[in-house]
Design an enzyme around this catalytic site. Sequence first.
Site, PDB file in Angstrom:
ATOM      1  N   TRP A 219     -69.564-114.582  -3.753  1.00  0.00           N
ATOM      2  CA  TRP A 219     -68.440-114.076  -2.961  1.00  0.00           C
ATOM      3  C   TRP A 219     -67.127-114.171  -3.720  1.00  0.00           C
ATOM      4  O   TRP A 219     -66.126-114.626  -3.162  1.00  0.00           O
ATOM      5  CB  TRP A 219     -68.310-114.830  -1.624  1.00  0.00           C
ATOM      6  CG  TRP A 219     -69.499-114.731  -0.747  1.00  0.00           C
ATOM      7  CD1 TRP A 219     -70.346-115.750  -0.416  1.00  0.00           C
ATOM      8  CD2 TRP A 219     -69.995-113.566  -0.084  1.00  0.00           C
ATOM      9  NE1 TRP A 219     -71.331-115.285   0.406  1.00  0.00           N
ATOM     10  CE2 TRP A 219     -71.139-113.948   0.625  1.00  0.00           C
ATOM     11  CE3 TRP A 219     -69.575-112.228  -0.031  1.00  0.00           C
ATOM     12  CZ2 TRP A 219     -71.875-113.041   1.388  1.00  0.00           C
ATOM     13  CZ3 TRP A 219     -70.304-111.328   0.725  1.00  0.00           C
ATOM     14  CH2 TRP A 219     -71.436-111.740   1.426  1.00  0.00           C
TER      15      TRP A 219
ATOM     16  N   GLU B 264     -60.905-118.853   2.204  1.00  0.00           N
ATOM     17  CA  GLU B 264     -59.788-119.813   2.079  1.00  0.00           C
ATOM     18  C   GLU B 264     -59.850-120.861   3.193  1.00  0.00           C
ATOM     19  O   GLU B 264     -58.836-121.258   3.747  1.00  0.00           O
ATOM     20  CB  GLU B 264     -58.425-119.112   2.116  1.00  0.00           C
ATOM     21  CG  GLU B 264     -58.260-117.965   1.165  1.00  0.00           C
ATOM     22  CD  GLU B 264     -58.368-118.390  -0.286  1.00  0.00           C
ATOM     23  OE1 GLU B 264     -58.338-119.612  -0.549  1.00  0.00           O
ATOM     24  OE2 GLU B 264     -58.511-117.500  -1.132  1.00  0.00           O
TER      25      GLU B 264
HETATM   26  C1  FAD Z   1     -64.855-111.126   1.158  1.00  0.00           C
HETATM   27  C2  FAD Z   1     -64.870-112.535   0.664  1.00  0.00           C
HETATM   28  C3  FAD Z   1     -64.195-112.866  -0.505  1.00  0.00           C
HETATM   29  C4  FAD Z   1     -64.248-114.168  -1.002  1.00  0.00           C
HETATM   30  N1  FAD Z   1     -63.606-114.484  -2.187  1.00  0.00           N
HETATM   31  C5  FAD Z   1     -63.791-115.716  -2.753  1.00  0.00           C
HETATM   32  C6  FAD Z   1     -63.255-116.004  -4.063  1.00  0.00           C
HETATM   33  O1  FAD Z   1     -62.551-115.188  -4.668  1.00  0.00           O
HETATM   34  N2  FAD Z   1     -63.551-117.214  -4.614  1.00  0.00           N
HETATM   35  C7  FAD Z   1     -64.312-118.155  -3.988  1.00  0.00           C
HETATM   36  O2  FAD Z   1     -64.547-119.214  -4.556  1.00  0.00           O
HETATM   37  N3  FAD Z   1     -64.825-117.912  -2.733  1.00  0.00           N
HETATM   38  C8  FAD Z   1     -64.582-116.720  -2.111  1.00  0.00           C
HETATM   39  N4  FAD Z   1     -65.110-116.450  -0.865  1.00  0.00           N
HETATM   40  C9  FAD Z   1     -65.966-117.442  -0.233  1.00  0.00           C
HETATM   41  C10 FAD Z   1     -65.351-118.165   0.938  1.00  0.00           C
HETATM   42  O3  FAD Z   1     -64.346-119.032   0.522  1.00  0.00           O
HETATM   43  C11 FAD Z   1     -66.472-118.889   1.698  1.00  0.00           C
HETATM   44  O4  FAD Z   1     -67.262-117.885   2.300  1.00  0.00           O
HETATM   45  C12 FAD Z   1     -65.970-119.866   2.730  1.00  0.00           C
HETATM   46  O5  FAD Z   1     -65.441-121.014   2.095  1.00  0.00           O
HETATM   47  C13 FAD Z   1     -67.063-120.311   3.708  1.00  0.00           C
HETATM   48  O6  FAD Z   1     -68.189-120.718   3.033  1.00  0.00           O
HETATM   49  P1  FAD Z   1     -69.643-120.144   3.445  1.00  0.00           P
HETATM   50  O7  FAD Z   1     -69.554-118.671   3.521  1.00  0.00           O
HETATM   51  O8  FAD Z   1     -70.617-120.754   2.515  1.00  0.00           O
HETATM   52  O9  FAD Z   1     -69.846-120.673   4.912  1.00  0.00           O
HETATM   53  P2  FAD Z   1     -70.446-122.104   5.332  1.00  0.00           P
HETATM   54  O10 FAD Z   1     -69.721-123.173   4.575  1.00  0.00           O
HETATM   55  O11 FAD Z   1     -71.922-122.060   5.215  1.00  0.00           O
HETATM   56  O12 FAD Z   1     -70.017-122.176   6.855  1.00  0.00           O
HETATM   57  C14 FAD Z   1     -70.816-121.599   7.909  1.00  0.00           C
HETATM   58  C15 FAD Z   1     -70.221-122.066   9.233  1.00  0.00           C
HETATM   59  O13 FAD Z   1     -70.263-123.491   9.297  1.00  0.00           O
HETATM   60  C16 FAD Z   1     -68.996-124.006   9.666  1.00  0.00           C
HETATM   61  N5  FAD Z   1     -68.808-125.361   9.106  1.00  0.00           N
HETATM   62  C17 FAD Z   1     -68.608-125.697   7.814  1.00  0.00           C
HETATM   63  N6  FAD Z   1     -68.463-127.048   7.699  1.00  0.00           N
HETATM   64  C18 FAD Z   1     -68.591-127.546   8.954  1.00  0.00           C
HETATM   65  C19 FAD Z   1     -68.532-128.863   9.503  1.00  0.00           C
HETATM   66  N7  FAD Z   1     -68.283-129.941   8.722  1.00  0.00           N
HETATM   67  N8  FAD Z   1     -68.694-129.013  10.832  1.00  0.00           N
HETATM   68  C20 FAD Z   1     -68.929-127.942  11.625  1.00  0.00           C
HETATM   69  N9  FAD Z   1     -68.989-126.665  11.179  1.00  0.00           N
HETATM   70  C21 FAD Z   1     -68.823-126.479   9.856  1.00  0.00           C
HETATM   71  C22 FAD Z   1     -68.020-123.009   9.083  1.00  0.00           C
HETATM   72  O14 FAD Z   1     -66.756-123.115   9.696  1.00  0.00           O
HETATM   73  C23 FAD Z   1     -68.739-121.701   9.390  1.00  0.00           C
HETATM   74  O15 FAD Z   1     -68.483-121.334  10.716  1.00  0.00           O
HETATM   75  C24 FAD Z   1     -64.993-115.160  -0.305  1.00  0.00           C
HETATM   76  C25 FAD Z   1     -65.642-114.830   0.895  1.00  0.00           C
HETATM   77  C26 FAD Z   1     -65.572-113.537   1.395  1.00  0.00           C
HETATM   78  C27 FAD Z   1     -66.274-113.196   2.665  1.00  0.00           C
END
Ligand code: FAD
Length: 390
Positions: free
Chosen positions: A168, A369
């Site tokens: 991502w 973010e």
């Molecule tokens: C279009 C797009 C562009 C992006 N660009 C970048 C980029 O340039 N660089 C980069 O490094 N990343 C990037 N990202 C990644 C983004 O930062 C992550 O998707 C985000 O940090 C969430 O991580 P995840 O998708 O793995 O979700 P997960 O961490 O798997 O989270 C899934 C769900 O669990 C919840 N959750 C997490 N922790 C807990 C907890 N302790 N207790 C309860 N609930 C919890 C979350 O809130 C969410 O609802 C991008 C994402 C998108 C969609």
Amino acid sequence: MVDPQTPLGLFDVEDLIGAEDRAIRDTVRDFTAERIRPHLAEWFENATIPARELARELGKLGVLGMHLTGYGCAGTSATAYGLACMELEAADSGLRSLVSVQGSLAMFAIWRWGSEEQKQEWLPRMAAGEAIGCFGLTEPDFGSNPAGMRTHARRDGDDWVLNGTKMWITNGSVADVAVVWARTDDKIRGFVVPTDTPGFRAPEIGRKLSLRASVTSELVLEDVRLPGSAMLPEARGLSGPLACLNEARYGIVFGALGAARDCLDTAIQYVGQRDIFDKPLAAYQATQLKLADMTVELGKGMLLALHLGRLKDEGRLRSEQVSVGKLNNVRAALAIARECRTLLGANGISLEYPVLRHANNLESVLTYEGTSEVHQMIIGQALTGHSAFR
Ligand SMILES: Cc1cc2nc3c(=O)[nH]c(=O)nc-3n(C[C@H](O)[C@H](O)[C@H](O)COP(=O)(O)OP(=O)(O)OC[C@H]3O[C@@H](n4cnc5c(N)ncnc54)[C@H](O)[C@@H]3O)c2cc1C
């Protein structure tokens, strides 16, 4: 009928913005009107954006790393940077993402944590938009918890050898340089990786229903060999990347409101022209209740953003305050975009209008973010002293 006001006009926010910051904002607004808006529906529909061309134009406009100083950066106020993000995102969150990742993530990482040689090599070209940067923190299995990352860097003589996968990553496939965070024997460290280094690949991620006018990629690192000088010397541990995320989150506090403002402006114009049962949709109470509620939320978010901007300009903005702004303003913006969509009826689902495009984009903004839940937990920890992350 009295002369209508604009939603933000009701809050007299113009008086809260200095003349120089206003002039910068207006320049960005003019740029998006002429250069970006005519193409957005097509870019979104086709999931393409001429990122290289745009980067150079955005460089000329002076918005890339605009709130940083030296190395060809404009050195504007943080408030001006926020207002620029707002105008960019009023066009499309994808455009703002391009600028945020370049300036607040990739350039900021090098500017804040890099060696003098790294700064001299990359920052002037990145400020000019001649080189594009990306920021690789998230992995397939580690998003909200980057501390678990598997990407690692191993010492081999004077060199570093990197292996792992990032997921991502905005700008990944078009980047000239990637700031990659990796586990080492000495904590998590950042590496400046030219994307033409053997073993580095950045396949683009397709089938996105959100941020379609933005390049999102996987980063694959297979025995990527870098000289010892490729490591960011000043960043040690997760505080390095988290400081960068804080910069980008700050831009989103303003940016998301741009998308919301564009939706609300569109809806107000639409309901004035759409007759339903013999009179304009604008003249119904049900419509006005929606418009009033959305305006109140937009205005409150704007006052909050400007307050945070002022704190940042004074050098006393705390990360939990950025979380308050990101949580509130993205949530409010998404709610406004969805409500505006209802006012446009069937037209609300069309790319002829920007509303559902913004709503779909904001779904990504809600997640990246730091998700809303992550920001709730940051605020919760600030309030109670207890971490609820584990
Ligand atoms: C279009 C797009 C562009 C992006 N660009 C970048 C980029 O340039 N660089 C980069 O490094 N990343 C990037 N990202 C990644 C983004 O930062 C992550 O998707 C985000 O940090 C969430 O991580 P995840 O998708 O793995 O979700 P997960 O961490 O798997 O989270 C899934 C769900 O669990 C919840 N959750 C997490 N922790 C807990 C907890 N302790 N207790 C309860 N609930 C919890 C979350 O809130 C969410 O609802 C991008 C994402 C998108 C969609």
